[in-house]
Design a protein around this motif. Structure first.
Motif, PDB file in Angstrom:
ATOM      1  N   ARG A   1      12.457 -12.924  -3.187  1.00 32.10           N
ATOM      2  CA  ARG A   1      11.386 -12.891  -2.188  1.00 32.10           C
ATOM      3  C   ARG A   1      11.011 -14.268  -1.676  1.00 32.10           C
ATOM      4  NH1 ARG A   1       7.256  -9.555  -5.394  1.00 32.10           N
ATOM      5  NH2 ARG A   1       6.124 -11.461  -4.984  1.00 32.10           N
ATOM      6  N   GLN A   2      11.406 -15.319  -2.385  1.00 32.18           N
ATOM      7  CA  GLN A   2      10.910 -16.643  -2.028  1.00 32.18           C
ATOM      8  C   GLN A   2      12.018 -17.655  -1.753  1.00 32.18           C
ATOM      9  OE1 GLN A   2       7.816 -18.041  -4.629  1.00 32.18           O
ATOM     10  NE2 GLN A   2       7.092 -15.998  -5.031  1.00 32.18           N
ATOM     11  N   ALA A   3      13.171 -17.199  -1.317  1.00 31.79           N
ATOM     12  CA  ALA A   3      14.278 -18.123  -1.069  1.00 31.79           C
ATOM     13  C   ALA A   3      13.890 -19.200  -0.060  1.00 31.79           C
ATOM     14  CB  ALA A   3      15.515 -17.361  -0.589  1.00 31.79           C
ATOM     15  N   GLN A   4      13.009 -18.881   0.864  1.00 36.56           N
ATOM     16  CA  GLN A   4      12.592 -19.848   1.882  1.00 36.56           C
ATOM     17  C   GLN A   4      11.420 -20.720   1.443  1.00 36.56           C
ATOM     18  OE1 GLN A   4      14.083 -20.562   4.821  1.00 36.56           O
ATOM     19  NE2 GLN A   4      15.691 -19.209   4.118  1.00 36.56           N
ATOM     20  N   ARG A   5      10.834 -20.400   0.310  1.00 35.61           N
ATOM     21  CA  ARG A   5       9.687 -21.180  -0.154  1.00 35.61           C
ATOM     22  C   ARG A   5      10.129 -22.604  -0.499  1.00 35.61           C
ATOM     23  NH1 ARG A   5       5.654 -20.021  -5.303  1.00 35.61           N
ATOM     24  NH2 ARG A   5       3.964 -21.277  -4.477  1.00 35.61           N
TER      25      ARG A   5
END
Length: 117
Positions: free
Chosen positions: A65-69
């Motif tokens: 869910r947070q690959a772009q974080r």
């Protein structure tokens, strides 16, 4: 790609984060190191997971869910944090930085109240 960011450059790197993402500084030092010196979260979330515990605790970062974080990794001088950033990249995280010079450089460049050890 792993960015190499000096502590003094970190605010600009964090400001370039994708809209709506909460930047994270991942401190991978040992608990005794955290007791000796730590940073204050300012414009980012701060999470401490010792490097050796990260594989078992990877779900706390939730790469699906947070690959772009944006995640900036921090250690004492920047060696462990670079290894952690490389590990996270292999796990599918995309927006990564190594805080070059670690907390030692942080004390010199950002906050002289942080003890050096």
């Amino acid at each position: 790609m792993i960015d190499h960011v000096r502590p003094s450059q970190l605010p600009a790197w964090l400001a370039a984060a994708p809209e709506g993402s909460q930047p994270l500084v991942l401190d991978v030092r040992e608990p005794w190191e955290l007791q000796t010196a730590s940073v204050r979260a300012d414009g980012f979330e701060l999470l401490a997971i010792p490097m050796g515990e990260l594989p078992a605790r990877l779900a706390e970062l939730d790469p699906a869910r947070q690959a772009q974080r944006p995640i900036a990794c921090l250690c004492h001088h920047g060696v462990r944090s670079l290894r952690v950033a490389a590990f996270l990249q292999q796990q599918g995280f995309e927006h990564l930085a190594n805080i070059t010079g670690g907390i030692d450089a942080w004390a010199l460049e950002n906050d002289p109240t942080v003890p050096r050890y």
